[in-house]
Design a protein around this motif. Structure first.
Motif, PDB file in Angstrom:
ATOM      1  N   SER A 135     -13.350  42.107   1.596  1.00  0.00           N
ATOM      2  CA  SER A 135     -13.219  41.102   0.582  1.00  0.00           C
ATOM      3  C   SER A 135     -11.897  40.277   1.041  1.00  0.00           C
ATOM      4  N   MET A 136     -11.007  40.868   1.489  1.00  0.00           N
ATOM      5  CA  MET A 136      -9.745  40.082   1.697  1.00  0.00           C
ATOM      6  C   MET A 136      -9.637  39.426   2.993  1.00  0.00           C
ATOM      7  N   LEU A 137     -10.669  39.706   3.941  1.00  0.00           N
ATOM      8  CA  LEU A 137     -11.154  38.942   5.278  1.00  0.00           C
ATOM      9  C   LEU A 137     -11.717  37.809   4.758  1.00  0.00           C
ATOM     10  N   VAL A 138     -12.616  37.919   3.946  1.00  0.00           N
ATOM     11  CA  VAL A 138     -13.424  36.578   3.291  1.00  0.00           C
ATOM     12  C   VAL A 138     -12.277  35.681   2.822  1.00  0.00           C
ATOM     13  N   ILE A 139     -11.483  36.265   1.870  1.00  0.00           N
ATOM     14  CA  ILE A 139     -10.644  35.470   1.007  1.00  0.00           C
ATOM     15  C   ILE A 139      -9.645  34.612   2.294  1.00  0.00           C
ATOM     16  N   ASN A 140      -9.218  35.232   3.060  1.00  0.00           N
ATOM     17  CA  ASN A 140      -8.471  34.793   4.277  1.00  0.00           C
ATOM     18  C   ASN A 140      -9.059  33.585   4.930  1.00  0.00           C
ATOM     19  N   LEU A 141     -10.302  33.927   5.268  1.00  0.00           N
ATOM     20  CA  LEU A 141     -11.248  32.735   6.039  1.00  0.00           C
ATOM     21  C   LEU A 141     -11.398  31.480   5.037  1.00  0.00           C
ATOM     22  N   PHE A 142     -11.581  31.927   3.894  1.00  0.00           N
ATOM     23  CA  PHE A 142     -11.845  30.859   2.730  1.00  0.00           C
ATOM     24  C   PHE A 142     -10.468  29.971   2.583  1.00  0.00           C
ATOM     25  N   ILE A 143      -9.402  30.693   2.620  1.00  0.00           N
ATOM     26  CA  ILE A 143      -8.013  29.899   2.544  1.00  0.00           C
ATOM     27  C   ILE A 143      -7.862  29.181   3.846  1.00  0.00           C
ATOM     28  N   VAL A 161     -13.478  24.014  12.393  1.00  0.00           N
ATOM     29  CA  VAL A 161     -14.336  24.600  11.389  1.00  0.00           C
ATOM     30  C   VAL A 161     -15.604  25.030  12.171  1.00  0.00           C
ATOM     31  N   VAL A 162     -16.343  24.096  12.983  1.00  0.00           N
ATOM     32  CA  VAL A 162     -17.385  24.698  13.689  1.00  0.00           C
ATOM     33  C   VAL A 162     -17.191  25.928  14.290  1.00  0.00           C
ATOM     34  N   ILE A 163     -16.011  25.822  15.316  1.00  0.00           N
ATOM     35  CA  ILE A 163     -15.668  26.777  16.269  1.00  0.00           C
ATOM     36  C   ILE A 163     -15.501  27.996  15.394  1.00  0.00           C
ATOM     37  N   GLY A 164     -14.595  27.999  14.244  1.00  0.00           N
ATOM     38  CA  GLY A 164     -14.300  28.955  13.342  1.00  0.00           C
ATOM     39  C   GLY A 164     -15.493  29.551  12.786  1.00  0.00           C
ATOM     40  N   THR A 165     -16.586  29.078  12.386  1.00  0.00           N
ATOM     41  CA  THR A 165     -17.674  29.388  11.648  1.00  0.00           C
ATOM     42  C   THR A 165     -18.378  30.122  12.822  1.00  0.00           C
ATOM     43  N   LEU A 166     -18.711  29.721  13.996  1.00  0.00           N
ATOM     44  CA  LEU A 166     -19.331  30.457  14.810  1.00  0.00           C
ATOM     45  C   LEU A 166     -18.624  31.979  15.473  1.00  0.00           C
ATOM     46  N   THR A 167     -17.419  31.561  15.378  1.00  0.00           N
ATOM     47  CA  THR A 167     -16.635  32.849  15.594  1.00  0.00           C
ATOM     48  C   THR A 167     -16.860  33.792  14.660  1.00  0.00           C
ATOM     49  N   THR A 168     -16.638  33.578  13.499  1.00  0.00           N
ATOM     50  CA  THR A 168     -16.979  34.587  12.575  1.00  0.00           C
ATOM     51  C   THR A 168     -18.182  35.135  12.331  1.00  0.00           C
TER      52      THR A 168
END
Length: 455
Positions: free
Chosen positions: A275-283, A303-310
């Motif tokens: 849950s905290m990892l999701v919060i961090n990515l959102f922030i 954002v695109v690179i971050g989304t693909l990496t995630t």
């Protein structure tokens, strides 16, 4: 205003008492001598720089000794608590004018709103509530309200931006230790404390082992009492680190801060806190999309690179986060069951709750707001949310208005938002180290704003 000699005498008395208590408690000549040399050397170096010394001592001890090496009294008197008390006493002995900000007034109202109903409920039902509630409310008043009030005013006289960077650096060191601990699958600090019979906060004795393992893997928790506490602290440091990455002009410092950011995200990952990892990515996404320091093309690319990496990380790390498979994971089921049981308690005690600090035996709520609803009713929840929403909107309105400080206001907005989101993910407000580090960051941020206004 106390004159210089009076201040030095006062400091000598306070530290003398601290040394005397420490020696009598430790009953160990070697440790006592080390303590005296450490404090004596510090005093020789700082001389009249009392406030600076206490602030740095708080910074080190809150990250490293918030659970261990304390004195068992009415509360577990850790080093960070001792230094916080010393700073508060020193401030009020040397300062005469006090003005409360609107947030401080709202936070005081919140403390009053949980104290008064608890007193009423204890009179009507059970007087045994009072002791535990008084302890919790007193700690909240001292460690959160007074700490924020004093530190935000003291730091204005120095360099709050530099201190914020020191907080980030200290957090990164603890984060690296947490990573090493995970790789080694050992908790070196707590093993050392327990093996040598040193003192630790017995309130958290079960959490030294409880909840620390998932899928036969020991989750990182570094110097804190629990993995969630470690992940929560790492999460709070992310908005501030993002701010300095954008504001720092030196490339080498930008790289160092980026490494710190990587350490914080890695720490949360190795704490296996989904849950905290999701919060961090959102922030991080909100920060990147909102800041005016990055062009639109760069924002889209990041954002695109971050989304693909995630997305790829989720695929490769799925078994790491769900070792028993998503369908067999019991965490969500247990939380849902506790929430359903909690709703019946809320219905019966909607207005005032059961009393702050009281949770029915066998019940655990991984959500501070829900837990607060049960303990202090709708009044406590509204007063808590109102205080922090005011702070969020105060900074949010200034992101576009104050162009020169846009990133600062965005950082503070996201810091408060992170804290509120953490309180929906777990009982963050009750994990003392998480809350103290939040108020440490908040006080530093307030001092930064005061410094901006003066310049």
């Amino acid at each position: 205003m106390l004159i210089k000699k009076q201040r030095e005498i006062l400091l000598a008395i306070i530290f003398g008492m601290f040394i005397a208590v420490s020696i009598s408690y430790l009953q160990n000549i070697t440790l006592s001598v080390i303590l005296i040399i450490f404090i004596g050397g510090a005093l020789l170096l700082i001389r009249n720089k009392v406030e600076k010394a206490l602030i740095i001592s708080i910074l080190i001890s809150v990250f490293c000794f918030s659970v261990v090496l304390g004195i068992n009294t009415f509360i577990y008197l850790t080093l960070d608590r001792i230094f916080i008390l010393l700073l508060i006493v020193y401030f009020f002995l040397t300062t005469r004018r006090y003005n409360l900000t609107k947030f401080e007034k709202l936070f005081l109202i919140f403390i009053f709103s949980i104290a008064l109903p608890t007193f009423i409920m204890s009179m009507l039902k059970d007087y045994s509530l009072l002791e535990n509630s008084f302890k919790k409310v007193s700690l909240m008043f001292i460690e959160f309200f007074l700490f924020l009030f004093v530190l935000s005013r003291v730091l204005v006289k120095y360099k709050p931006e530099k201190f914020m960077k020191q907080i980030i650096f200290m957090g990164a060191l603890v984060g690296v230790y947490g990573i090493i601990e995970f790789v080694a699958q050992r908790n070196f600090l707590f093993d050392f404390i327990i093996q040598h019979g040193f003192s630790y906060n017995e309130t958290y004795s079960t959490s030294f082992t409880w909840g620390q393992v998932r899928g036969n893997v020991m989750r990182a928790k570094a110097t804190f009492s629990h993995t969630l506490e470690f992940a929560g602290v790492m999460s709070l440091l992310i908005p501030c680190t993002l701010y300095f990455i954008l504001e720092e002009k030196s490339k080498s410092k930008k790289i160092l801060l980026s490494i710190c950011l990587g350490v914080f995200l890695t720490g949360v990952t190795l704490a296996i806190s989904r849950s905290m990892l999701v919060i961090n990515l959102f922030i991080i996404i909100v920060f990147l999309l909102t800041t005016k320091s990055i062009s639109l093309v760069k924002k889209i690319s990041i954002v695109v690179i971050g989304t693909l990496t995630t997305f790829l990380s989720i695929i490769f790390l799925f078994d790491f986060f769900f070792p028993e498979g998503a369908s067999n994971d019991q965490s969500l089921g247990i939380r849902s069951s506790n929430l359903l049981n909690g709703f019946s308690l809320i219905k019966e005690n909607f207005l005032f709750g059961l009393g702050y600090g009281y949770i029915p035996p066998g019940q655990v709520y991984d959500n501070y707001l829900f837990s607060l609803f049960i303990q202090s009713g709708i009044i406590g929840v509204i007063s808590f949310i109102s205080a922090f929403l005011y702070l969020m909107f105060f900074h949010f309105k200034r992101i576009n208005k104050d162009i020169n400080k846009s990133n600062y206001h965005l950082c503070m907005f996201l810091l408060v938002l992170t804290f509120l989101l953490l309180n929906t993910a777990f009982d963050a407000m009750s994990f003392i180290a998480v809350s103290k580090i939040f108020f440490l960051l908040l006080a530093t941020g307030i001092a930064m704003n005061e410094k901006f206004e003066k310049n």
